[in-house]
Scaffold this motif. Sequence first.
Motif, PDB file in Angstrom:
ATOM      1  N   ALA A  14       1.246 -58.796 -34.433  1.00  0.00           N
ATOM      2  CA  ALA A  14       1.691 -58.839 -35.831  1.00  0.00           C
ATOM      3  C   ALA A  14       0.652 -59.539 -36.699  1.00  0.00           C
ATOM      4  O   ALA A  14       0.311 -59.060 -37.782  1.00  0.00           O
ATOM      5  CB  ALA A  14       3.035 -59.552 -35.922  1.00  0.00           C
ATOM      6  N   ILE A  15       0.121 -60.654 -36.215  1.00  0.00           N
ATOM      7  CA  ILE A  15      -0.850 -61.397 -37.031  1.00  0.00           C
ATOM      8  C   ILE A  15      -2.117 -60.555 -37.216  1.00  0.00           C
ATOM      9  O   ILE A  15      -2.660 -60.456 -38.314  1.00  0.00           O
ATOM     10  CB  ILE A  15      -1.183 -62.758 -36.380  1.00  0.00           C
ATOM     11  N   SER A  16      -2.563 -59.898 -36.126  1.00  0.00           N
ATOM     12  CA  SER A  16      -3.839 -59.179 -36.237  1.00  0.00           C
ATOM     13  C   SER A  16      -3.738 -57.959 -37.154  1.00  0.00           C
ATOM     14  O   SER A  16      -4.735 -57.537 -37.721  1.00  0.00           O
ATOM     15  CB  SER A  16      -4.341 -58.781 -34.850  1.00  0.00           C
ATOM     16  N   SER A  17      -2.548 -57.404 -37.300  1.00  0.00           N
ATOM     17  CA  SER A  17      -2.475 -56.183 -38.113  1.00  0.00           C
ATOM     18  C   SER A  17      -1.708 -56.392 -39.421  1.00  0.00           C
ATOM     19  O   SER A  17      -1.461 -55.443 -40.157  1.00  0.00           O
ATOM     20  CB  SER A  17      -1.793 -55.073 -37.302  1.00  0.00           C
ATOM     21  N   PHE A  18      -1.349 -57.666 -39.677  1.00  0.00           N
ATOM     22  CA  PHE A  18      -0.461 -57.972 -40.799  1.00  0.00           C
ATOM     23  C   PHE A  18      -0.889 -57.338 -42.139  1.00  0.00           C
ATOM     24  O   PHE A  18      -0.105 -56.693 -42.822  1.00  0.00           O
ATOM     25  CB  PHE A  18      -0.307 -59.504 -40.889  1.00  0.00           C
ATOM     26  N   LEU A  22       1.107 -54.482 -44.133  1.00  0.00           N
ATOM     27  CA  LEU A  22       1.629 -54.787 -45.474  1.00  0.00           C
ATOM     28  C   LEU A  22       1.278 -53.643 -46.432  1.00  0.00           C
ATOM     29  O   LEU A  22       2.137 -53.142 -47.163  1.00  0.00           O
ATOM     30  CB  LEU A  22       1.018 -56.108 -45.953  1.00  0.00           C
ATOM     31  N   ILE A 315       7.692 -59.195 -41.963  1.00  0.00           N
ATOM     32  CA  ILE A 315       6.460 -59.949 -42.236  1.00  0.00           C
ATOM     33  C   ILE A 315       6.834 -61.326 -42.789  1.00  0.00           C
ATOM     34  O   ILE A 315       6.357 -62.356 -42.328  1.00  0.00           O
ATOM     35  CB  ILE A 315       5.558 -59.180 -43.230  1.00  0.00           C
ATOM     36  N   TYR A 316       7.785 -61.311 -43.759  1.00  0.00           N
ATOM     37  CA  TYR A 316       8.193 -62.571 -44.380  1.00  0.00           C
ATOM     38  C   TYR A 316       8.854 -63.507 -43.352  1.00  0.00           C
ATOM     39  O   TYR A 316       8.443 -64.646 -43.156  1.00  0.00           O
ATOM     40  CB  TYR A 316       9.145 -62.284 -45.556  1.00  0.00           C
ATOM     41  N   PHE A 319       6.645 -64.762 -40.590  1.00  0.00           N
ATOM     42  CA  PHE A 319       5.729 -65.788 -41.084  1.00  0.00           C
ATOM     43  C   PHE A 319       6.457 -67.137 -41.157  1.00  0.00           C
ATOM     44  O   PHE A 319       5.955 -68.158 -40.687  1.00  0.00           O
ATOM     45  CB  PHE A 319       5.200 -65.377 -42.457  1.00  0.00           C
TER      46      PHE A 319
END
Length: 731
Positions: A14-18, A22, A315-316, A319
């Motif tokens: 998730a972090i690498s493609s955030f 988005l 995403i929200y 995070f």
Amino acid sequence: MTISIWRYSHLTLAISSFFFILIASLTGIVLAFEPISKKLEPYSIENLDTISVSETIISLHKKYDEIISLEIDENDFIKTSVITKEGNNDTFYVDPITGNKLGKPSKKKPIYKFATNLHRSLFLKSTGRFIIGFVSLLLCLIAVSGLILIIKRQGGFLKLFSKVIKENFEQYYHIIIGRYTLIPIIIITVTGIYLSLDKFSLLPSQKINHSIDFEGQKKSTIIFPENFLLFKNTKLSTVKSIEFPFSEDEEDYFLLKLQNKELVIHQYSGAILSTKSTTLTDLFLHWSLLLHTGKGSYIWASILLLSCLGILFFIYSGFIMTFTRKKNSIIPKNNIKKDTAEYVILVGSETGTTYSFANSLYKALLENKQKVFITSLNNYTTYKNCKYLIILTATYGEGEAPINAKTFLTKIKNDAINHTIKYAVVGFGSMAYPKFCEYAIEVNQTLQQQANYSPILPIYKINNQSFDAFKYWAIELGKKLELDLHLKQQVFKVNKQYKLAVTENTNINCDNTFLVHLQPSKKIKYTSGDLLSIRPKEDNIERLYSIGKVNQKILLSIKKHEFGVCSNYLNTLNKNELVTASIKQNPSFHFPKKAKEIVLIANGTGIAPFLGMLHENHKQVKTHLFWGGRTEKSYKIYSKFIEDSIEKKQLHNLHIAYSQENTTKQYVQDIIAVNEEVIISVLKNKGCILICGSVAMMNATFKVIEKITVSKLHTPIDYFKKSNQIKTDCY
Ligand SMILES: Cc1cc2nc3c(=O)[nH]c(=O)nc-3n(C[C@H](O)[C@H](O)[C@H](O)COP(=O)(O)O)c2cc1C
């Protein structure tokens, strides 16, 4: 594989493609409106399965000189290109029965053009297309790892849709929305990958090649196309497009594209010159396009839209969860070596909150000039000078160790020590789970069995990260160690504070209990069962009181403790004095809106939320109240509320148990046992049981209810807890 490997993969992906996810979701939201707005245009033709190609050709020939092509799209709009009687080329949507022109195909709006380009290729042509295709793959893996996490968390695939225990807003809706959007997201990503593979020509060749032997064709008599048997028998619902012969040359032909095949048709005889089935690649491509874009179905387009909104929420919330976990998980830097320490604090935590408790203990010991070393349970090793081992650990899965404690038990079992160590174990857990603090219990039992370990205090279990409970335990520990352990709570987030005016404050009764009525200074949203959070100035430690909402005021029932900072503060308040507090919503303990029959069980001050619920039981739902107190005098303080509810038919049955009134002590669980038919009827009829009061009462009550459910309903009590028919708010 452990839950944490999946969590780690989920998070890393998730972090690498955030950033790309988005962009893809935002543009996806915009693009989802395109098929919806298209579908609203008035060109859709109904009953295509009753109109033949012949009929269409006849009606078009009446109105136009020549037909060049006919195309039927996913919205059932029929687009035709013709040469008009005036000799002009024209393309428009047409009515196949009348041949009337319905309207001109509109140009793609600039916003959709922009969003499509950004969505497909980030305006980076092939590089962008590759990135987006790869991100689709990552999103698919994120969805799959998310699914595995939910399955593990819920305790198996079959429990995927069972009740989710609410730890906090972000975590709860991350799971709830995740369950519903999982399938659409997987469809979006798989079709996205397929479309990308097509763009890079990585799919098996999909071109249909017709080989036609015109030489072998006999000169035939001319039949008008509308009389071709094939055209008479083919309905428009099966047609994708028809290309009409370009010239009168006999080698020019009709190309008829159907949903599942392509036909080449002789323009004079109507003979089928070649038939080729649509390739699987083509078929998948067609479906991938429809499923990825939502073309032709505003229901599916709306599902895609909601899924994109879901992704934004993930995403929200992802995070926030990661940020909170990181913030909570800070272990202070040890300023001494492990072998110098006399106190060793070992922490077992998955989402980090236990660290903040451990940190406050660590600081309190340092303030007492002790040599302390703190680390996680997995880092356990030998500690040469250790005299006291303090273990604070959470429980995960179904009574399992948290991530950073998985190897501890094996290590300690294999580690013989040659000097005595005193130990104390504190379990952090939640009573919402069947195996409350199970891992801490296991740790404690293991230490009990190890040579040279002796307990300072019995195991202590903390529900829902209650700092108050931890502080109480620290005082007990301090007494044993002859230290003044003054713990300071790390305050991360304070809810919105309100001023509440005291409208009534009763005298204390024989049980040191009193009632406070508070009037909020402005309109605030709360209901019975929510919690009032008060932090007295003296120690700023949060105390939570269960709210009863009576006559639009907050009613609290409080037991005054001799050294209780908050209870003494509240007891001294006079009428009109102001209290600063905040509301903590507690939706899992509200009066059920739909249940037909309800049982309320409380002891002592636990009755407060029920007084409010009864007062607001305007629909007069059949309700039974079981209450346990010490003496008849204890009941007096609540009697006017209860009698009022009985009079207004908002309470139907009242059962009271007194523990100090007669020679035989009676507790609330005893009166439940003799009224088992009430429990059976409520649980059988999808009713609800709410329990509020002490944990000891709750456990004793559970035992009695379990006996009833097993013997009379042949179902374990856990079933009713999980289905939310039994709810608790105990302390
Ligand atoms: C997926 C999941 C499973 C849990 N399982 C249990 C359990 O079986 N028993 C229990 O008492 N608490 C359980 N809990 C509650 C946690 O132990 C509790 O919230 C603890 O305070 C979390 O501490 P941490 O933030 O340091 O990890 C579970 C929590 C989650 C999110």
